[in-house]
Every structure is written in C-alpha cells, then in structure tokens.
Design a protein around this motif. Structure first.
Motif, mmCIF file in Angstrom:
data_model
loop_
_atom_site.group_PDB
_atom_site.id
_atom_site.type_symbol
_atom_site.label_atom_id
_atom_site.label_comp_id
_atom_site.label_asym_id
_atom_site.label_seq_id
_atom_site.Cartn_x
_atom_site.Cartn_y
_atom_site.Cartn_z
ATOM 1 N N ASP A 89 70.965 17.426 35.892
ATOM 2 C CA ASP A 89 70.232 18.752 35.700
ATOM 3 C C ASP A 89 70.853 19.855 36.761
ATOM 4 O O ASP A 89 70.333 20.590 37.041
ATOM 5 N N MET A 90 71.835 19.352 37.679
ATOM 6 C CA MET A 90 72.351 20.216 38.495
ATOM 7 C C MET A 90 73.423 21.257 37.757
ATOM 8 O O MET A 90 74.298 21.951 38.448
ATOM 9 N N ILE A 91 73.663 20.954 36.559
ATOM 10 C CA ILE A 91 74.641 21.794 35.540
ATOM 11 C C ILE A 91 73.831 22.301 34.201
ATOM 12 O O ILE A 91 73.130 21.543 33.815
ATOM 13 N N SER A 92 74.263 23.342 34.035
ATOM 14 C CA SER A 92 73.483 24.133 32.678
ATOM 15 C C SER A 92 74.633 24.386 31.830
ATOM 16 O O SER A 92 75.675 24.920 32.487
ATOM 17 N N ALA A 93 74.594 24.267 30.541
ATOM 18 C CA ALA A 93 75.582 24.732 29.664
ATOM 19 C C ALA A 93 75.758 26.073 29.852
ATOM 20 O O ALA A 93 76.977 26.652 29.764
ATOM 21 N N GLY A 94 74.618 26.983 29.890
ATOM 22 C CA GLY A 94 75.081 28.674 29.801
ATOM 23 C C GLY A 94 73.883 29.286 30.158
ATOM 24 O O GLY A 94 73.784 30.485 29.784
ATOM 25 N N THR A 95 72.749 28.746 30.456
ATOM 26 C CA THR A 95 71.688 29.626 30.673
ATOM 27 C C THR A 95 71.393 29.492 32.300
ATOM 28 O O THR A 95 71.304 28.609 32.790
ATOM 29 N N HIS A 96 71.354 30.870 32.920
ATOM 30 C CA HIS A 96 70.965 31.203 34.023
ATOM 31 C C HIS A 96 69.510 31.163 34.352
ATOM 32 O O HIS A 96 68.562 31.765 33.842
ATOM 33 N N ARG A 97 68.887 29.706 35.018
ATOM 34 C CA ARG A 97 67.657 29.737 35.228
ATOM 35 C C ARG A 97 67.504 28.680 35.981
ATOM 36 O O ARG A 97 68.428 28.078 36.420
ATOM 37 N N GLU A 98 66.250 28.395 36.358
ATOM 38 C CA GLU A 98 65.868 27.071 37.264
ATOM 39 C C GLU A 98 65.785 25.906 36.252
ATOM 40 O O GLU A 98 64.961 26.040 35.590
ATOM 41 N N TYR A 114 66.676 22.797 40.805
ATOM 42 C CA TYR A 114 67.913 23.588 41.408
ATOM 43 C C TYR A 114 68.038 24.631 40.549
ATOM 44 O O TYR A 114 68.016 25.070 39.531
ATOM 45 N N PRO A 115 68.306 25.782 41.505
ATOM 46 C CA PRO A 115 68.410 27.073 40.963
ATOM 47 C C PRO A 115 69.872 27.137 40.453
ATOM 48 O O PRO A 115 70.765 26.927 40.875
ATOM 49 N N VAL A 116 70.078 27.349 39.094
ATOM 50 C CA VAL A 116 71.320 27.529 38.601
ATOM 51 C C VAL A 116 71.881 29.045 38.369
ATOM 52 O O VAL A 116 70.956 29.591 37.518
ATOM 53 N N GLU A 117 72.579 29.499 39.033
ATOM 54 C CA GLU A 117 73.225 30.981 39.107
ATOM 55 C C GLU A 117 74.690 30.715 38.481
ATOM 56 O O GLU A 117 75.107 31.783 37.958
ATOM 57 N N TYR A 118 75.356 29.612 38.207
ATOM 58 C CA TYR A 118 76.648 29.542 37.967
ATOM 59 C C TYR A 118 76.674 28.355 36.764
ATOM 60 O O TYR A 118 76.102 27.224 37.109
ATOM 61 N N THR A 119 76.934 28.881 35.323
ATOM 62 C CA THR A 119 76.687 27.675 34.536
ATOM 63 C C THR A 119 78.302 27.293 34.020
ATOM 64 O O THR A 119 79.195 27.617 34.630
ATOM 65 N N LEU A 120 78.347 26.285 33.251
ATOM 66 C CA LEU A 120 79.605 25.460 32.542
ATOM 67 C C LEU A 120 80.194 26.982 31.936
ATOM 68 O O LEU A 120 81.436 26.771 31.889
ATOM 69 N N ARG A 121 79.528 27.404 31.386
ATOM 70 C CA ARG A 121 80.233 28.721 30.616
ATOM 71 C C ARG A 121 80.774 29.537 31.569
ATOM 72 O O ARG A 121 82.039 30.113 31.252
ATOM 73 N N THR A 138 75.223 13.548 31.826
ATOM 74 C CA THR A 138 75.154 15.154 31.386
ATOM 75 C C THR A 138 74.077 15.279 30.352
ATOM 76 O O THR A 138 74.263 14.596 29.325
ATOM 77 N N THR A 139 73.582 16.423 30.340
ATOM 78 C CA THR A 139 72.902 16.618 29.107
ATOM 79 C C THR A 139 73.611 17.040 27.757
ATOM 80 O O THR A 139 74.815 17.089 27.865
ATOM 81 N N ALA A 140 72.828 16.667 26.585
ATOM 82 C CA ALA A 140 73.613 16.766 25.432
ATOM 83 C C ALA A 140 74.136 18.384 25.209
ATOM 84 O O ALA A 140 75.421 18.583 24.709
ATOM 85 N N GLU A 141 73.495 19.340 25.801
ATOM 86 C CA GLU A 141 73.957 20.646 25.734
ATOM 87 C C GLU A 141 75.469 20.834 26.550
ATOM 88 O O GLU A 141 76.275 21.643 26.303
ATOM 89 N N VAL A 142 75.526 20.056 27.590
ATOM 90 C CA VAL A 142 76.611 20.254 28.536
ATOM 91 C C VAL A 142 77.814 19.400 27.794
ATOM 92 O O VAL A 142 78.937 20.002 27.732
ATOM 93 N N LYS A 143 77.365 18.392 27.290
ATOM 94 C CA LYS A 143 78.439 17.453 26.495
ATOM 95 C C LYS A 143 79.141 18.419 25.270
ATOM 96 O O LYS A 143 80.303 18.289 24.861
ATOM 97 N N ALA A 144 78.139 19.057 24.746
ATOM 98 C CA ALA A 144 78.671 20.050 23.505
ATOM 99 C C ALA A 144 79.357 21.185 23.961
ATOM 100 O O ALA A 144 80.243 21.911 23.117
ATOM 101 N N GLU A 145 79.362 21.682 25.392
ATOM 102 C CA GLU A 145 80.267 22.590 25.965
ATOM 103 C C GLU A 145 81.473 22.045 26.307
ATOM 104 O O GLU A 145 82.300 22.693 27.027
#
Length: 324
Positions: A89-98, A114-121, A138-145
């Motif tokens: 959960d330290m990485i988001s696929a593309g959503t800027h959020r906590e 974790y405040p996520v200001e920088y995403t995989l995208r 990693t989450t399924a969304e991150v794998k998908a990206e």
C-alpha cells in the motif's frame, strides 16, 4: 478449544469444497490446519490447479487478489478483512490519495497510513518506455499497470529477461537494491519497504552471531543491502526452507518474519533455528486466527473478487513471469 475449532473448520471445509491455504508467516496453529502452506504466489498457483470451489486464503489482501486473478471462477475468501500489506500500500496505480489499504470495508482506520503524492503512472510518465517490474507484493491495480511481475526469488531473472537496459522496480527499495547489485542493468527503484525486514540493522546480525557462533545466517531480500551482504544465504521463504533442508549446518539464524520458524522446525526436527530478532512480526499476518478462519468459512464472508478489467491486465503481468 483448538480441537473443537479444528473439527468445525474441517466439517465446513468439506461442505463448501474449500481449500485452506496459509502463508509461511501465519500463526503456527493456522499453518497446522491448512491444506497448503507456502509463498503467496506459490499458493495461488497451486490452488488454481485444484478442483475446489472455495479458496480460503490465510494471508493479506494482495495475496487473496492474486488467487482471484489466477482462479476467477472460484470464490476467494480473505480470513481477516483488515489484513493488508503496508508495503503493497506504499504505491498507488494512479490515484493521488491517502491509501488505507487496497481491501475495502475497514471498520477502523488501519495502523499504517501513507500519503501518496506520486503514483506508478507518474513514474511511468517520467521514464517513458521503461518497463515496470512489479513485485508480487502489490495490489491487483498495480500489477495491472505493470509490464511483468517478479518474486523475491526470481527478481534478477525477470529483469535479465527484458531487452531494456533499465527497468522500474516497485515497490520494495531493498529488493530493488539487491537486484541492482546482481545485474548490470539500471534499476529505477520505488521507495517502499517491508517494516518487518527493513528494521534489521548490522548490530542485530552481529549480536545474533555472537549468541549463536555456529549458526548459518539466512536473510530475506526484503532486508537492507548491508544486511544481505552479511548473510550466508539470501533467499525467499521457500528458498530458506530448501536451503535449510539441504545444508549440512545444524543451526540457523533466520532473517525473516518469525512465522517461518514453524515450518523450518517441523521439516527439520534435528536442526535448530533462531529468529534474527524476536520482534520480526507482521501484525497483519497475525490477524488471522482459527476463529477468523472458521467465521470466514461459516459466513462465506470477506470475498475478494478482482474486476475483469483489472484481472486481465494483472494476469498478463503475472503470466509473463510464469512463462519464464
């Protein structure tokens, strides 16, 4: 009490045509009632090959998602709805959020935020055309990206299989550092980590070796690079099991989550295993209990189902690794 719960779980398992799988970091009594124990992807792959209708995953959220990706026609239950992986959960696929964990339905705010200001995208945009290697944690969304997945055991092999001279590796900075040390390619690392492994320091290794001078030190590649350079063997949990079984050594210092000690001791009763640090405990892994396994099966609750759109993309990343 445990005998009664074990009996109830076995009865329900038969009624539901269910398969209980438990990660190597689970509680001893949970591993004891599981049909299979192992690494997360290893378990999901084996479960996909069975004719069960229900997969009961004793682990954390991303593991249940992987099972859903590989077994879309089976019902996947997570045994504790709030069991998540802080590193994943330290990485988001593309959503800027906590990020409060990828699995919905938390009753209370989880321990790690974790405040996520920088995403995989974002990192893909900054390094156009550079392939993304996503750790299975990693989450399924991150794998998908991502372009391809890896495990802690095959990260170097996966990187070497790509034609590109540099790769993006997410989310574990320590696994990335280990990979970079063992390949000539440039590894662009995410700044994530496993809090259980990252807390280990050289002094911990020195102290353990003084206490157990005849012991061989095994370290998980989620540890820091300076720790891995001190190790006699660097291996995944399954790799540690194989190494300990084949080694002529009689004593081992185990540099990973203490749940692995259960299988190490069970499968090697003539050998002695010491935890590197007694506090190498993942609280999310320990959220699963016999009671929570029983309730999940009884109520058929905490179903994890990856959407078809995400599943197809994530499956592609996983399958590229599997075909290696």
């Amino acid at each position: 009490m445990n005998d009664d719960l074990n009996y109830k779980i076995q009865r329900l398992k038969e009624q539901r045509n269910a398969l209980i799988i438990a990660h190597n970091y689970q509680r001893d009594e949970v591993q004891a009632i599981a049909d299979m124990t192992g690494d997360s992807l290893e378990l999901s792959r084996k479960a996909a090959q069975t004719n069960c209708d229900v997969i009961v995953f004793c682990g954390v959220n991303f593991m249940a998602e992987s099972a859903s990706i590989l077994s879309p026609d089976k019902i996947v239950l997570l045994t504790a709805s709030d069991a998540f992986c802080p590193m994943a959960d330290m990485i988001s696929a593309g959503t800027h959020r906590e990020l409060y964990g990828a699995f919905p339905g938390y009753k209370d705010p989880p321990r790690y935020v974790y405040p996520v200001e920088y995403t995989l995208r974002d990192i893909k945009r900054d390094y156009p055309g550079v392939p993304v290697v996503a750790y299975v944690n990693t989450t399924a969304e991150v794998k998908a990206e991502s372009d391809i997945c890896c495990t802690s055991a095959n990260v170097v092999e996966v990187i070497e299989s790509l034609p590109d001279e540099r790769v993006i590796c997410v989310p574990d900075k320590n696994l990335s550092a280990w990979a970079a040390k063992n390949t000539k390619k440039e590894v662009i690392s995410w700044d994530g980590y496993c809090h259980v492994h990252d807390r280990v320091r050289p002094l911990d290794v020195e102290t353990a070796r003084k206490s157990h001078p005849n012991a061989v030190f095994m370290a998980h590649p989620e540890c820091r690079l300076d720790i891995l350079e001190m190790a006699d063997a660097v291996a995944s949990t399954s790799g540690m099991l194989r190494f300990a079984a084949r080694s002529s050594a009689k004593e081992f210092i185990v540099g990973t989550e203490i749940g692995l000690l259960y299988r190490l001791r069970k499968e090697n009763p003539e050998k002695i295993f010491y935890p590197l640090r007694k506090d190498m405990v993942c609280p999310n892994m320990k959220k699963t209990t016999l009671q929570s396994v029983y309730i999940a099966l009884r109520e058929m609750q905490h179903v994890v189902k990856v959407s078809s759109e995400i599943r197809e993309l994530a499956w592609n990343a996983l399958n590229r690794m599997i075909t290696l």
